[in-house]
Scaffold this active site. Structure first.
Site, PDB file in Angstrom:
ATOM      1  N   SER A 251      52.644  -1.038   6.870  1.00 48.46           N
ATOM      2  CA  SER A 251      53.095  -0.643   5.542  1.00 48.46           C
ATOM      3  C   SER A 251      54.004  -1.710   4.956  1.00 48.46           C
ATOM      4  O   SER A 251      54.526  -2.552   5.682  1.00 48.46           O
ATOM      5  CB  SER A 251      53.833   0.683   5.605  1.00 48.46           C
ATOM      6  OG  SER A 251      55.092   0.506   6.214  1.00 48.46           O
ATOM      7  N   LYS A 252      54.157  -1.628   3.644  1.00 50.55           N
ATOM      8  CA  LYS A 252      54.966  -2.628   2.946  1.00 50.55           C
ATOM      9  C   LYS A 252      56.426  -2.519   3.361  1.00 50.55           C
ATOM     10  O   LYS A 252      57.133  -3.509   3.479  1.00 50.55           O
ATOM     11  CB  LYS A 252      54.869  -2.485   1.417  1.00 50.55           C
ATOM     12  CG  LYS A 252      53.487  -2.202   0.913  1.00 50.55           C
ATOM     13  CD  LYS A 252      53.347  -0.755   0.393  1.00 50.55           C
ATOM     14  CE  LYS A 252      52.527   0.081   1.384  1.00 50.55           C
ATOM     15  NZ  LYS A 252      52.268   1.457   1.018  1.00 50.55           N
ATOM     16  N   ARG A 253      56.863  -1.263   3.538  1.00 50.99           N
ATOM     17  CA  ARG A 253      58.195  -1.072   4.134  1.00 50.99           C
ATOM     18  C   ARG A 253      57.915  -1.322   5.598  1.00 50.99           C
ATOM     19  O   ARG A 253      57.071  -0.847   6.081  1.00 50.99           O
ATOM     20  CB  ARG A 253      58.602   0.408   4.000  1.00 50.99           C
ATOM     21  CG  ARG A 253      59.055   0.858   2.634  1.00 50.99           C
ATOM     22  CD  ARG A 253      59.471   2.322   2.738  1.00 50.99           C
ATOM     23  NE  ARG A 253      60.293   2.544   3.938  1.00 50.99           N
ATOM     24  CZ  ARG A 253      61.623   2.573   3.941  1.00 50.99           C
ATOM     25  NH1 ARG A 253      62.252   2.476   2.819  1.00 50.99           N
ATOM     26  NH2 ARG A 253      62.287   2.735   5.048  1.00 50.99           N
ATOM     27  N   PRO A 255      57.330  -4.471   7.146  1.00 54.52           N
ATOM     28  CA  PRO A 255      56.326  -5.524   6.991  1.00 54.52           C
ATOM     29  C   PRO A 255      55.828  -6.037   8.346  1.00 54.52           C
ATOM     30  O   PRO A 255      56.621  -6.377   9.213  1.00 54.52           O
ATOM     31  CB  PRO A 255      57.096  -6.643   6.267  1.00 54.52           C
ATOM     32  CG  PRO A 255      58.300  -5.986   5.701  1.00 54.52           C
ATOM     33  CD  PRO A 255      58.632  -4.875   6.631  1.00 54.52           C
TER      34      PRO A 255
END
Length: 492
Positions: A251-253, A255
């Site tokens: 996920s972007k959170r 990385p």
RNA sequence: GGCCCCAUCGUCUAGCGGUCUAGGAUGUCACCCUUUCAAGGUGAAGACACGGGUUCGAGUCCCGUUGGGGCUACCA
């Protein structure tokens, strides 16, 4: 057989979403069925008007064409949930009328308060079902206050719900642990739970393949299907792709990073920009959680369609094997017809600001084909062919192992002389004069050719020398060698 | 915390009770080839999490432990 991919348009497509889409697509194609794209835009707070186009672009890039959905239409539309709100409202009301659901007037403040109290008592959070058995008078009183209710599902208070997943078999959930989930929000939009059941039913979806994240709400969905009295499609929950280190999902959170600490992309568009091939991307994704059936890992989607089967889907989560993506991308680059590779490289070069001469590109492509792992590497490996101005390497780069400025300079001068005698500047002709020269100078081929490569290309790592020279042409090559030898200040 | 899912080389995986002294791939390392870098070739190291059962026999079935993961919203 009918499958669907049902993303919510909140941004670009997540790599995990593409994998889910791919499995649904492969399954539908294998069975000569239909693959449907449905847009789940029921969360008005997260609505992003540009996301739908980006999403469709990513699916098209990967070659996952949908048979029904936005832009292509179909007999089961509309395929955008915000255009189906009346349907959800109708069926939510039906549930209330049939005592399967109820109006709830509790405010979000009260919900928070309830959870705070539960937390203090160390109880699991959740709605306390205060509105589940309201009398008509109580309801009327709330209505009189002008409160817009939500509709909640009446989950059975006891007993168990048995769910069946095509990948892991049966699981049993105690109903006492379940919640009275909200089905219809106070803004009149459905939650995922209501919309997914209604749509999968009316769109006649036969096989639901979705992310494992949905598994905990599976018992709720099973109860909903039963409450409606509809026949449930086969459900298969796909394992998640974890970060390469296995810690947490991609996920972007949080990385993801490779083993060298480099960030790796999460969004499909970042992979496109990074120079990955759709053939490689889909091949790579198909190998995560599924396998071809024999020992091959390199295959085309046509081949995967032939073999795709839910029975070969692995229930275990997997770390994202980045190194395999680079390897497979290289394999697919090598498998491309040269003119097709040239066509794709052209896009990369143009995007990087180069003015591309197609004839030149056609000649350069074979030299880079087996050296590229991503299309973008053409820039660092062979960008010098396309640059207007030559960028010479610093003089010290010219000096090869166990050589010094003096003999490097001398070697360059001698090579200059040898090459300038040539009328035929083919790579064979060059080699015919340069190879004997190495012996004459008492140098190893790597020393002489290495110095020349730096002189001519401006880089230590580049395309093979003779072929490169042949493309660059005699005049350019001689000029660059002269520049290089002069930069070294030779003793006579 | 609660509920649930999962568990074979570093990683992706094959294995669906005996063919497993566990196969492939990738990555790593070595060697070969070689004008750099690649590609290619050859080879090496590298795993059934642990403990109980069941069985003549378990990587394969059951239970537990441990570990990892997911979920726990009027988001999907």
């Amino acid at each position: 057989m009918r499958t669907r991919f049902a993303p919510s348009p909140t941004g670009s497509l997540h790599i995990g979403g593409l994998r889910t889409a791919l499995f649904n697509w492969l399954f539908a194609r294998h069975h000569n069925g239909a693959f449907i794209l449905r847009i789940e835009d029921t969360d008005q707070k997260r609505f992003d008007p540009t996301a739908l186009d980006t999403l469709m672009e990513a699916l098209r890039w990967a070659g996952l064409q949908w048979d029904e959905g936005p832009e292509v239409g179909g007999a089961y539309g509309p395929y955008v949930q915000s255009e189906r709100v009346a349907l959800y409202q109708q069926w939510a009301k039906w549930l209330v009328e049939n005592d399967k659901a109820y109006y709830c007037y509790c405010s979000s403040e009260r919900l928070q308060q309830v959870n705070k109290e539960k937390e203090a008592r160390k109880e699991p959070p959740g709605y306390d079902r205060r509105c589940r058995d309201l009398t008509p008078e109580q309801r009327a009183a709330y209505e009189a206050q002008g409160i817009t209710p939500v509709i909640r599902f009446k989950m059975p208070l006891d007993g168990q719900t048995v769910v069946r997943d095509a990948i892991r078999g049966e699981s049993v959930f105690d109903n006492a642990n379940q919640q009275d989930a909200v089905l219809l929000k106070s803004d009149g939009f459905p939650t995922y739970h209501l919309a997914v059941v209604v749509d999968d039913h009316f769109m006649e979806i036969s096989h639901v393949m979705r992310a494992i994240e949905w598994f905990p709400s599976f018992p709720l969905h099973v109860q909903l299907w039963q409450a409606f009295g509809w026949e449930m499609p086969v459900h298969a929950h796909l394992p998640v792709m974890l970060n390469p280190n296995g810690k947490g999902k991609m996920s972007k959170r949080n990385p993801p990073r490779d083993k060298y600490g480099n960030l790796i992309p999460v969004m499909v568009h970042d992979y496109i920009r990074a120079g990955y091939l759709p053939e490689a991307m889909t091949n790579f994704l198909a190998n995560i959680g599924w396998n071809f059936g024999d020992e091959r890992e390199f295959f085309t989607m046509d081949e995967a369609i032939q073999r795709f089967d839910l029975a070969r889907v692995n229930p275990a989560n997997s770390a994202f094997p980045v190194e395999k993506l680079d390897w497979l991308n290289g394999e697919h680059i090598r498998a491309l017809p040269t003119d097709e590779l040239a066509r794709r490289l052209r896009t990369v070069l143009v995007d990087a600001g180069f003015a591309v001469d197609d004839d030149l590109l056609r000649r350069v492509t074979p030299l880079v084909q087996m050296r590229l792992k991503t299309l973008n590497e053409i820039i660092s490996l062979a960008g010098f062919f396309f640059r207007d101005e030559f960028l010479p390497a610093p003089p010290e780069e010219l000096i090869q192992e166990k050589m010094d400025a003096q003999n490097t300079c001398r070697a360059l001068e001698r090579a200059y002389e040898a090459l300038s005698t040539l009328d035929d500047f083919s790579h064979a002709a060059q080699e015919a004069v340069l190879r004997p020269l190495t012996e004459e100078l008492g140098l190893k081929p790597r020393q002489l050719f290495g110095a020349l490569r730096v002189a001519v290309t401006g880089q230590r790592v580049a395309t093979p020398l003779f072929e490169t020279n042949e493309i660059l042409g005699k005049d350019v090559v001689l000029k660059r060698i002269k520049t290089a030898s002069q930069s070294l200040v030779c003793q006579p």
